[in-house]
Design an enzyme around this catalytic site. Structure first.
Site, PDB file in Angstrom:
ATOM      1  N   ASP A 139     -47.312 -15.530  17.974  1.00  0.00           N
ATOM      2  CA  ASP A 139     -48.040 -14.675  17.028  1.00  0.00           C
ATOM      3  C   ASP A 139     -47.383 -14.852  15.670  1.00  0.00           C
ATOM      4  OD1 ASP A 139     -49.466 -12.392  15.795  1.00  0.00           O
ATOM      5  OD2 ASP A 139     -49.985 -11.856  17.841  1.00  0.00           O
ATOM      6  N   HIS A 153     -49.311 -17.350  14.199  1.00  0.00           N
ATOM      7  CA  HIS A 153     -50.562 -16.964  13.545  1.00  0.00           C
ATOM      8  C   HIS A 153     -50.358 -16.893  12.038  1.00  0.00           C
ATOM      9  CE1 HIS A 153     -52.238 -14.900  17.432  1.00  0.00           C
ATOM     10  NE2 HIS A 153     -51.975 -16.177  17.578  1.00  0.00           N
TER      11      HIS A 153
END
Length: 468
Positions: free
Chosen positions: A287, A321
């Site tokens: 992430d 991300h």
């Protein structure tokens, strides 16, 4: 008379158990990078007495089988009672449950040592006060946790292994990509119930989850702590967020390697914390690599403590991300964040500099400063300020974002240079880019509802960047 925001901030700061370190001095420095230097000079990490406590002397066995939870806890208590020092984890493989640090204790994980954290959720009981996605609750203990402690550390060149994977912890996300199978339990019901409790103002002491809730704990969480050092260790296979200082101050995260590609595996998430330095770290994550946070929605506004005075320097960002991210749980606000002398590159790095919020989160960003960044490959946008993240507009808590300054940046290749999307009734205010080469980009920039966008010597595809 105090403004409404300053009055609320003063009330929130009075509720924080630890004192503010030189916040006035930080704000008073006229040059933003002088303020960064001041933060770095102040955040030095704790020092410890030379006493050493080997966990083997308390019954630990590094055979990869023997449960060492009691031995590690006994060593920590003995070190604390003696006035502080180092709890040594020697070479070997040491299974353990939750580790709770106490004041003046350094948990030192030596080269060749590996702490193997249990995959049995019962090893993280009883429940402790923590946060899940920016909302306070009582839940499973983080794997390494401290509450209200001072002068604590996790150091060494060993490995912290959460042992999460497609068989343990990650399936609770409820995604087939992470090992979940139809019919198996997952977090959705408890997550929705927790968020509803926060919106309804249910007291935190009544928000009790743990067994049957399937809400994953963070890996390392100092909660309301002062003077924290996390240095040298490698963190792998985390259930959820890796390094998560919450309502803490004077935090130094240095020379840490994070390699964990599970769901919500953010690398380092300072939340409602101040005076934080993240230096010399490598992030390769599932992430956001770093995400600055300050609480989610109504709960973030209730606690109302911003994250502020944060410096990131000399770090390497790979998969993620977002590389350097603010949000989305930023309802308490974020101010004075600095990033310099960092490298970012991966085909699996979606966005280099990411700011994500919406009209449910609200909050503010005041003062983001970036310089001397080398960015190789980015799969999406280099700079992304997005008010349309998840819920989007129309929910009554428009964010206030401004004072973004990015300079001396080189990019090799990206899909898009800029994606800046504010609201018509709440524009992004104040973005300055200077001496930025966006390299080769494939998609035109997006600029919607941005005031005071200043470009100085900014190029893409070998040409001056033109705002449509």
């Amino acid at each position: 008379m105090l403004s409404r925001r300053n009055a609320m901030r003063a009330m929130a700061m009075s509720a924080l158990a630890v004192p503010v370190l030189d916040a006035k001095a930080v704000r008073a420095a006229p040059d933003p990078w002088a303020r960064a230097h001041h933060i770095v000079a102040k955040v030095r990490g704790p020092r410890f007495p030379r006493r050493r406590f080997d966990i083997r002397d308390f019954g630990a066995v590094g055979d990869g089988v023997t449960d060492c939870t009691k031995a590690i806890r006994s060593a920590i208590r003995a070190c604390h009672a003696a006035g502080g020092g180092h709890v040594d984890v020697p070479e070997g493989r040491f299974p353990t449950g939750a580790v709770h640090l106490l004041s003046n204790v350094d948990l030192h994980v030596t080269a060749g040592a590996r702490l193997l954290f249990s995959t049995d959720p019962k090893a993280y009981l009883p429940l402790v006060l923590t946060r899940f996605e920016g909302v306070e609750l009582y839940n499973y203990s983080p794997l390494i946790y401290a509450y209200g402690q001072r002068n604590i550390a996790v150091t060494g060149s060993g490995v912290l292994d959460g042992q999460a994977g497609h068989d343990h912890w990650w399936p609770w996300k409820g995604s087939g990509d992470d090992g979940w199978e139809p019919g198996e339990p997952h977090q959705a019901e408890a997550r929705a119930a927790l968020f509803a409790q926060a919106e309804q103002g249910v007291p935190v002491r009544q928000r009790r989850y743990g067994e049957g809730g399937y809400l994953r704990p963070s890996f390392v969480q100092p909660y309301r702590c002062d003077n924290v050092l996390i240095e040298g260790v490698t963190i792998v296979n985390s259930p959820m967020w890796e390094i998560h200082p919450t309502l803490s101050q004077n935090v130094l995260v240095q020379n840490v390697t994070v390699e964990s590609h599970g769901p919500n595996n953010d690398g380092c998430n300072p939340e409602s914390s101040r005076m934080v330095v993240i230096r010399g770290c490598t992030f390769d994550t599932g992430d956001d690599c770093i995400a600055i946070k300050s609480g989610r929605n109504a709960d973030g506004r209730r606690v109302n403590v911003p994250s502020e005075h944060i410096v990131v320097e000399n770090c390497t960002f790979r998969d993620g991300h977002g590389g350097m991210t603010i949000g989305s749980e930023m309802s308490g606000g974020v101010r004075e964040v600095f990033i310099r002398d960092c490298a970012m590159s991966s085909p699996n790095l979606d966005i280099a500099l990411r700011f994500k919020t919406n009209s449910v989160r609200g909050g503010f960003i005041e003062g983001f400063h970036a310089r001397d960044l080398e960015i190789g490959q980015v799969g999406g946008s280099v700079i992304d300020v997005n008010f349309f993240y998840e819920e989007g507009p129309g929910h009554g808590f428009n964010p206030e974002v401004g004072g973004i300054d990015v300079r001396d940046v080189t990019v090799r290749t990206a899909n898009r240079a800029l994606n800046l999307r504010g609201y018509a009734d709440a524009p992004i205010r104040g973005v300055t880019l200077a001496d930025v080469d966006f390299g080769t980009t494939a998609t035109p920039i997006v600029v919607e509802h941005v005031e005071d966008l200043v470009l100085k010597n900014v190029t893409a595809n070998g040409e001056p960047l033109i705002v449509p």
